[in-house]
Write a protein that holds these residues in place. Structure first.
Motif, short mmCIF file in Angstrom:
data_model
loop_
_atom_site.label_atom_id
_atom_site.label_comp_id
_atom_site.label_asym_id
_atom_site.label_seq_id
_atom_site.Cartn_x
_atom_site.Cartn_y
_atom_site.Cartn_z
N SER A 34 11.88 -10.92 3.86
CA SER A 34 11.92 -10.07 2.93
C SER A 34 10.89 -9.58 2.03
N LEU A 35 10.16 -10.74 1.75
CA LEU A 35 9.09 -10.36 0.56
C LEU A 35 7.85 -9.84 1.41
N ALA A 36 7.74 -10.31 2.65
CA ALA A 36 6.55 -9.54 3.33
C ALA A 36 7.02 -8.16 3.93
N ILE A 37 8.12 -7.87 4.19
CA ILE A 37 8.47 -6.47 4.56
C ILE A 37 8.13 -5.84 3.13
N ASN A 38 8.22 -6.30 2.06
CA ASN A 38 8.13 -5.32 1.03
C ASN A 38 6.49 -5.03 0.76
N LEU A 39 5.64 -5.99 0.89
CA LEU A 39 4.26 -5.96 0.88
C LEU A 39 3.67 -4.85 1.98
N TYR A 40 4.46 -4.88 3.21
CA TYR A 40 3.95 -4.23 4.13
C TYR A 40 4.26 -2.60 3.85
N LEU A 41 5.64 -2.45 3.44
CA LEU A 41 6.03 -1.01 2.88
C LEU A 41 5.30 -0.57 1.94
N ALA A 42 4.79 -1.35 0.89
CA ALA A 42 3.94 -0.65 -0.44
C ALA A 42 2.58 -0.64 0.34
N ARG A 43 2.05 -1.24 1.07
CA ARG A 43 0.75 -1.12 1.77
C ARG A 43 0.74 0.22 2.47
N LYS A 44 1.72 0.43 3.23
CA LYS A 44 1.87 1.32 4.24
C LYS A 44 1.96 2.76 3.59
N HIS A 45 2.60 2.82 2.54
CA HIS A 45 3.26 4.27 2.00
C HIS A 45 2.41 4.27 0.51
N GLY A 46 1.55 3.40 0.28
CA GLY A 46 0.42 3.54 -1.09
C GLY A 46 1.27 3.99 -2.42
N GLY A 47 0.44 4.67 -3.32
CA GLY A 47 0.98 4.80 -4.52
C GLY A 47 0.78 3.83 -5.60
N PRO A 48 1.48 3.88 -6.73
CA PRO A 48 1.26 2.95 -7.63
C PRO A 48 1.60 1.47 -7.39
N LEU A 49 2.78 1.56 -6.41
CA LEU A 49 3.31 0.12 -6.14
C LEU A 49 2.05 -0.50 -5.26
N ALA A 50 1.31 0.00 -4.74
CA ALA A 50 0.57 -0.71 -3.58
C ALA A 50 -0.84 -1.10 -4.38
N GLY A 51 -1.43 -2.15 -3.89
CA GLY A 51 -2.99 -2.42 -4.39
C GLY A 51 -3.84 -1.15 -4.33
N ARG A 52 -4.48 -1.20 -5.60
CA ARG A 52 -5.62 -0.26 -5.43
C ARG A 52 -7.04 -0.85 -5.04
N THR A 53 -7.23 -1.98 -4.90
CA THR A 53 -8.41 -2.80 -4.41
C THR A 53 -7.93 -3.94 -3.55
N VAL A 54 -8.91 -4.58 -2.79
CA VAL A 54 -8.78 -5.38 -2.10
C VAL A 54 -8.21 -6.85 -2.83
N THR A 55 -8.78 -6.70 -4.10
CA THR A 55 -8.36 -7.91 -5.29
C THR A 55 -7.00 -7.71 -5.60
N GLU A 56 -6.63 -6.50 -5.93
CA GLU A 56 -5.26 -6.52 -6.24
C GLU A 56 -4.20 -6.84 -5.08
N GLU A 57 -4.46 -6.43 -3.85
CA GLU A 57 -3.80 -6.76 -2.85
C GLU A 57 -3.74 -8.18 -2.34
N ALA A 58 -4.79 -9.09 -2.71
CA ALA A 58 -4.60 -10.45 -2.65
C ALA A 58 -4.08 -11.02 -3.96
N GLU A 59 -4.04 -10.44 -5.01
CA GLU A 59 -3.19 -10.92 -5.99
C GLU A 59 -1.58 -10.62 -5.89
N MET A 60 -1.31 -9.54 -5.35
CA MET A 60 0.06 -9.38 -4.74
C MET A 60 0.48 -10.46 -3.80
N LEU A 61 -0.22 -10.79 -2.99
CA LEU A 61 -0.16 -11.84 -2.00
C LEU A 61 0.06 -13.17 -2.50
N GLN A 62 -0.91 -13.43 -3.48
CA GLN A 62 -0.80 -14.65 -4.02
C GLN A 62 0.62 -14.86 -4.92
N TRP A 63 0.84 -13.90 -5.71
CA TRP A 63 2.01 -13.97 -6.72
C TRP A 63 3.22 -13.95 -5.82
#
Length: 219
Positions: free
Chosen positions: A76-105
């Motif tokens: 479930s949590l990986a699904i959400n990361l994938y969907l957010a990354r695919k569709h973009g917008g404010p819910l997704a990471g704006r930078t590689v660092t933000e994406e890494a932080e999202m994965l970390q938390w």
């Protein structure tokens, strides 16, 4: 078209909430947990996690899973990361660092928080909390969660969000894990930033819509 397999009264709630946040059209395939069915293999049994039709989609027999245009994904949590990354917008990471932080938390919530929080929710769902052993399980889990609450409380003091200065998929993922501990108000009272943050997350229209649908399902 995105298909989400799983009832709302399961971890599929996370995917349904995210789909609502993103405004994604989807088909809900209500697969119920086999443990909630008297005989999951009976001919008239509802579609469940042991049904051959579901196992043909997801051999692990776990919900949720998604079929996104032929791409099948579980967890479930990986699904959400994938969907957010695919569709973009404010819910997704704006930078590689933000994406890494999202994965970390997200990983932190899954490995450090959820194992203890699930003990609480399972004890309550199975009425084990009425026994001394069940009460000990809940107290032990709540004690183990204190450090997790303290860590997140300190982190939220900066911006009120898990990553960056806005609501993202990281907030949603972590909030859905912390929801399992809501029966323990003392944990939230000792972590006011966590308490206020979770209230804000759960005040969002997409969360409320998901919970309204969830409430219509049989317990």
């Amino acid at each position: 078209m995105l298909s989400i397999y799983g009832v709302y009264r399961s971890r599929a709630s996370r995917a349904y909430w995210l789909a609502g946040e993103l405004g994604l059209p989807f088909v809900s395939v209500p697969v119920v947990q086999a443990r909630r069915v008297d005989d999951p293999h009976a001919a008239d049994a509802p579609l469940n996690t042991q049904s051959p039709d579901f196992l043909a989609v997801n051999p692990t027999g776990l919900i949720p899973c998604i079929d996104d245009g032929g791409f099948v994904m579980t967890e479930s949590l990986a699904i959400n990361l994938y969907l957010a990354r695919k569709h973009g917008g404010p819910l997704a990471g704006r930078t590689v660092t933000e994406e890494a932080e999202m994965l970390q938390w997200t990983m932190w919530a899954a490995t450090e928080v959820e194992p203890h929080a699930v003990k609480i929710i399972l004890a309550l769902d199975t009425n084990a909390a009425e026994s001394e052993a069940g009460r000990l399980t809940i107290r032990g889990a709540a004690k183990a969660l204190k450090k997790c609450f303290q860590r997140l409380d300190q982190h939220l003091a900066a911006t009120g969000h898990v990553v960056g200065d806005r609501f993202t998929v990281a907030d949603l993922n972590v909030a859905e894990v912390f929801r399992y501990a809501m029966s323990q108000p003392q944990l939230f009272d000792a972590a006011p930033n966590v308490k206020a943050w979770l209230e804000r997350c759960q005040a969002r229209p997409a969360f409320r819509a998901m919970m309204e649908t969830r409430a219509k399902e049989p317990e």
